[in-house]
Design an enzyme around this catalytic site. Structure first.
Site, PDB file in Angstrom:
ATOM      1  N   HIS A   1     -15.121   5.875  12.409  1.00 26.77           N
ATOM      2  CA  HIS A   1     -15.295   7.034  11.532  1.00 26.77           C
ATOM      3  C   HIS A   1     -16.747   7.483  11.551  1.00 26.77           C
ATOM      4  CE1 HIS A   1     -15.264   9.557   8.008  1.00 26.77           C
ATOM      5  NE2 HIS A   1     -13.955   9.473   7.976  1.00 26.77           N
TER       6      HIS A   1
ATOM      7  N   GLY B   1       0.844  -1.191   0.000  1.00 31.97           N
ATOM      8  CA  GLY B   1       0.000   0.000   0.000  1.00 31.97           C
ATOM      9  C   GLY B   1       0.878   1.239   0.000  1.00 31.97           C
TER      10      GLY B   1
ATOM     11  N   LEU C   1      -2.667   8.925   5.214  1.00 30.64           N
ATOM     12  CA  LEU C   1      -1.893   8.957   3.971  1.00 30.64           C
ATOM     13  C   LEU C   1      -0.541   9.610   4.252  1.00 30.64           C
ATOM     14  CD1 LEU C   1      -4.666  10.011   1.431  1.00 30.64           C
ATOM     15  CD2 LEU C   1      -4.024   7.741   2.211  1.00 30.64           C
TER      16      LEU C   1
ATOM     17  N   ARG D   1     -12.893  13.009  14.883  1.00 28.77           N
ATOM     18  CA  ARG D   1     -13.719  11.848  14.558  1.00 28.77           C
ATOM     19  C   ARG D   1     -14.318  11.157  15.769  1.00 28.77           C
ATOM     20  NH1 ARG D   1      -9.921   9.323   9.765  1.00 28.77           N
ATOM     21  NH2 ARG D   1     -10.603  10.857   8.230  1.00 28.77           N
TER      22      ARG D   1
END
Lengths: 246, 658
Positions: free
Chosen positions: B289, B65, B464, B353
């Site tokens: 989330h 990934g 990310l 979140r």
């Protein structure tokens, strides 16, 4: 809903394969197509039979792993939709649904609905990148890119590499896949230095993998879950002409 | 709980202790000095492998990934011999691909007061003071280089009409530092890393093995020396040896069965390493989330996330009255409760979140939830459409709206979306030092698979950032210190045989139980237990109950499992069985960790520990540490090692987003 699923069963690449028919009951409209396949597999395991092998992963339409031709159409009847995002509300009680793997010489069947798409990786290896070793990058803000170019490059870059374009094409051509990458990188200033050697190498690799030629049927675009524009193919042809006759 | 003696009297599910406490743990690589100099200092002090020797050193990378793909490419460019593995049919499919919202970087292009220091501060605070200051500061520093790198690769980030990079704001922060590529940022960044990786494969520096699953780490002479993998097509069990092993195998959110993770995401690589001696840190820190599409029925196989960026323009509300089942557009303004704006006036819909998720749970628990089963809240774009126009809203969120419509059959331009929290990310993972090396020398862990940077809660658009920071910039620098000392003493063939035998025996056990239940049916049931007792809200009583239920279900698994077919073929049921078996062991450790942590912090909310108005109540005096667990055997108590967390630069306060 009660359905009949006709599904391609093939033990391995060497096996000849055949369509097997399974009745299935209790399908709800809110189920995804793959959840229907899950249910079928649970029933098969319960009976001690080998479940149907199929590729799937993210189940949100972005990884490009799922690959089923449903009633002859890659990813099924809904436009711009991957198999995993197809919902059973689009089918009717009593329907018979035929499920097959991608069919293309360059995508050999591995088992049942699973095919080998590594040819796509090799096309990218041949030139589908910008040579930018880690650490060598200039400041990101130093190169403005016109909004329209960035936007068009993005449209091409949304390709998920699923292979539906190849599966739908009567020639099993990989033009749309290859053109999407050539267009994405060719529209960005970062992609300019390698632009013409990239397109040459990628087209050569595409041919070497055994994909067919393009006869402009446009069906690749019709089935593409991301709606990659057909103009990308024109753009790639333009680049290859320029590369061959500079 | 921390005292093992007192635990003995209170434990219900088993007469054994749930865990014991071992020696405290220290990060031996933790740098000192001014925080802004530490990363530079570590790189300077670290050893460098000279270019000619790099060709002689080999590295295995498991997972491709954002973290594993970028690491493989970068190590390959550096000249190492890299062997990479992924379970998908191509490295382009790893689940990083599904990240929608964006990637943070302290570029301050908006001139809105952003800086490395502010990103550092926001991340430590957002993590509820349970992360390491040094690591987070490094992450903030490196963030700037990541954007440069990705742009150089041709990643088509969003741009404004002047052609410059656009940014947007994201939950938990007050500056606009999130770079994005429509709602497909993860896909575009992954393709960038994938293309860099494919370039190295073509150059011969990286040997890529797709459709291979790692099933064991080979440890010899106290060092990680290789892996045992299964070729998922032929079923062949292969061994691969190298000078170092890097795990980049992602998070373990699928322990809940329903999550936003891809179907194949699993804990096997990290859990197998844990069983071989790698400590597992903070397993109970799970991110739920807030903006996912609600569950529609029992057949559901996964949950779909709608990017949190939607909260920039969407307003969250439920009816003021319980059981109000009128269609949303007919409910007048004064009968709606925009509860996030009401409770948190300064952050409003952009609270972090964990807070947004729990608030949604609370209003649904009060009976004010909407949609099937009353487990949903509205996310309404009518104001944004009025203010900005439909075209502007479509340009920003068009693909997300389409996705919602496709799944639910409802049009979010005319009818508010329904959303509900879902498991999304796991902050816990294998313990690593500042060099990202686990407690097994030679075993490095990067990306979501490690525990390092997000503390008890991750901020949006930071996954990310961390994956790419680790893969492009951190690991390729720190691994040099380890490889500079290589080659290490040869691998003992006995250790290789032992690992291979363990894998083969396990597979033959799965195939020989011949019971009557599929791996999926066990996974679903395990997921229910975890969501119920180790989800958004945890209690002492619930967690004990969960541990006891997990144990009995696990016993049943080993008696009633049914795996059809053979090992020497593509066998997806067999693959699944191995993953579920490891989830069972992890699930128990998660509950033990959640039980022992008698405080609420970030994604870990213990109902017994909350303020009067229902906010998480940390206990810094007793719990300002990383809980790193040592494996001692299935069914025997794990040992807890505590790594104390010191805050020199960010003052610990109760998080307030009001």
């Amino acid at each position: 809903m009660k359905l009949t699923i006709r599904v391609w069963r093939q033990k391995n690449e060497a096996d000849k394969g055949r369509l097997a028919e399974y009745p299935i009951d209790g399908i709800e409209p809110d189920m995804s197509f793959l959840e229907m396949m899950d249910l079928l597999n649970e029933e098969l395991i319960g009976k001690g039979e080998d479940p149907v092998a199929f590729d799937h992963d993210c189940r949100e339409g972005i990884c490009g792993m799922c690959s089923m031709a449903i009633d002859g159409v890659p990813h099924g009847p809904e436009k711009a939709t991957t198999t995993c995002q197809l919902y059973m509300r689009h089918f009717k009680d009593g329907d018979t649904i035929t499920v097959e793997p991608w069919r293309a010489a360059a995508f050999p069947v591995v088992k049942d609905l699973v095919v080998d798409r590594s040819a796509f990786d090799r096309i990218i290896q041949s030139g589908g990148y910008v040579s930018a070793p880690t650490g060598s990058a200039p400041e990101a803000g130093s190169t403005p890119i016109p909004h329209e170019d960035a936007s068009k490059a993005f449209d091409a870059a949304t390709c998920i590499g699923c292979g539906a374009c190849v599966a739908a094409c009567p020639n099993a051509s990989a033009m749309l896949f290859t053109a999407a990458k050539v267009t994405h990188l060719g529209l960005m200033p970062q992609g300019q230095p390698e632009r013409y050697q990239r397109v040459t190498a990628m087209v050569e690799q595409m041919d070497a993998e055994g994909f067919g030629g393009c006869t402009n049927t446009g069906v690749c675009h019709t089935v593409c879950p991301k709606g990659i524009p057909l103009e990308t193919i024109g753009r790639m042809n333009g680049d290859i002409l320029k590369a061959l006759r500079p | 709980m921390a005292d093992s003696k007192s635990t003995a009297d209170t434990v219900e599910p088993d007469e054994n202790l749930l865990f014991t406490v071992g020696d405290p743990l220290q990060d031996a690589k933790a740098p000192e000095g001014p925080i802004e100099k530490r990363w530079e200092e570590r790189r300077f002090k670290g050893k460098i492998v000279n270019p000619a020797n790099k060709r002689k050193r080999s590295v295995i990378v498991v997972g491709t990934g954002l973290a594993g793909g970028s690491a493989s490419a970068t190590l390959g460019e550096a000249g190492y011999q890299v062997t990479a593995f992924c379970y998908q049919d191509s490295p382009r499919r790893a689940h990083s691909v599904a990240a929608q919202g964006g990637i943070n970087a302290a570029k301050n292009y908006r001139n809105d007061g952003d800086s490395v220091q502010r990103l550092f501060y926001d991340t430590v605070k957002g993590g509820d003071y349970r992360s390491r200051e040094s690591n987070v500061h490094r992450l903030a520093e490196v963030s700037v280089q990541i954007i440069d790198q990705c742009v150089a690769q041709g990643v088509p980030f969003a741009r404004d009409y002047g052609g410059l990079l656009d940014t947007r704001s994201f939950g938990g922060v007050q500056v606009s530092r999130t770079f994005y590529a429509r709602g497909q940022t993860g896909q575009q960044l992954l393709i960038g890393a994938y293309q860099a990786l494919e370039r190295q494969i073509a150059a011969g520096t990286v040997k890529m093995n797709t459709r291979h699953e790692m099933l064991e780490v080979i440890v010899s002479g106290g060092r990680a020396r290789g892996v045992v993998v299964r070729d998922m097509i032929t079923g062949e069990i292969e061994t691969h040896l190298a000078d170092a092993v890097v795990l980049a195998s992602g998070g373990y959110g699928n322990v809940y069965f329903l999550s936003t993770n891809a179907m194949g995401c699993n804990v096997t690589a990290t859990w197998r390493a844990h069983r071989k001696g790698a400590l597992f840190a903070n397993p109970c820190y799970t991110q739920i989330h807030p903006t996912c599409i609600p569950v529609s029925g029992d057949h559901q196989s996964k949950l779909t996330l709608m990017s949190e960026s939607l909260r920039n323009d969407g307003r969250v509300w439920v009816p003021k009255a319980k059981g109000d089942d009128r269609s949303p557009e007919t409910i007048p303004e004064d009968e709606r409760d925009y509860y996030l704006e009401r409770i948190y006036p300064s952050f409003g819909n952009l609270v972090p979140r964990d807070i947004a998720s729990r608030a949604a749970k609370n209003v649904c628990d009060e009976g004010r939830g909407v949609g099937p089963g009353g487990r949903g809240v509205y996310l309404d774009f009518s104001d944004a459409i009025q203010r900005l126009g439909r075209d502007a809203v479509e340009a920003k969120y068009g693909n997300l709206f389409e996705m919602y419509d496709r799944i639910t059959g409802e049009d979010p331009y005319t009818k508010p979306m329904r959303i509900y929290p879902a498991v999304h990310y796991t902050m816990g993972g294998l313990w690593v030092d500042y060099d990202l090396q686990s407690s097994i020398p030679g075993l490095f862990v990067i990306g979501e698979a490690n525990f390092s940077d997000h503390g008890a809660n991750r901020l949006g658009a930071s996954a990310l950032m961390q994956g790419l920071a680790d893969g492009y910039f951190v690991l390729p620098n720190t691994i040099g210190s380890y490889l500079a000392e290589a080659p290490y003493e040869g691998t003992d063939p006995k250790d290789v045989d032992e690992a291979v035998t363990a894998v083969k025996e396990r597979i033959s056990t799965f195939l020989s139980i011949n019971g009557d239940r599929s791996p999926d049916s066990f996974h679903r049931e395990l997921g229910h237990i975890m969501w119920e007792y180790c989800g958004m809200e945890r209690t002492d009583e619930g967690l004990r109950k969960a541990i006891s239920e997990i144990r009995s279900l696990r016993d049943e698994f080993w008696k009633r499992l049914k795996v059809t077919g053979a090992s020497e073929e593509l066998n997806q049921t067999l693959e699944k069985a191995g993953r579920v078996a490891d989830f069972f062991e992890l699930a128990e450790l998660m509950c033990i960790d959640a039980l022992h942590r008698e405080e609420s912090c970030g994604g870990h909310f213990r109902a017994e520990h909350q303020t009067e108005d229902g906010e998480a109540l940390r206990d810094d005096e007793n719990f300002a540490y990383v809980g790193a667990w040592e494996f001692t055997g299935t069914g025997t108590q794990p040992v807890l090692h505590k790594e104390a967390l010191d805050y020199e630069y960010v003052h610990m306060t109760q998080r307030s987003y009001k």
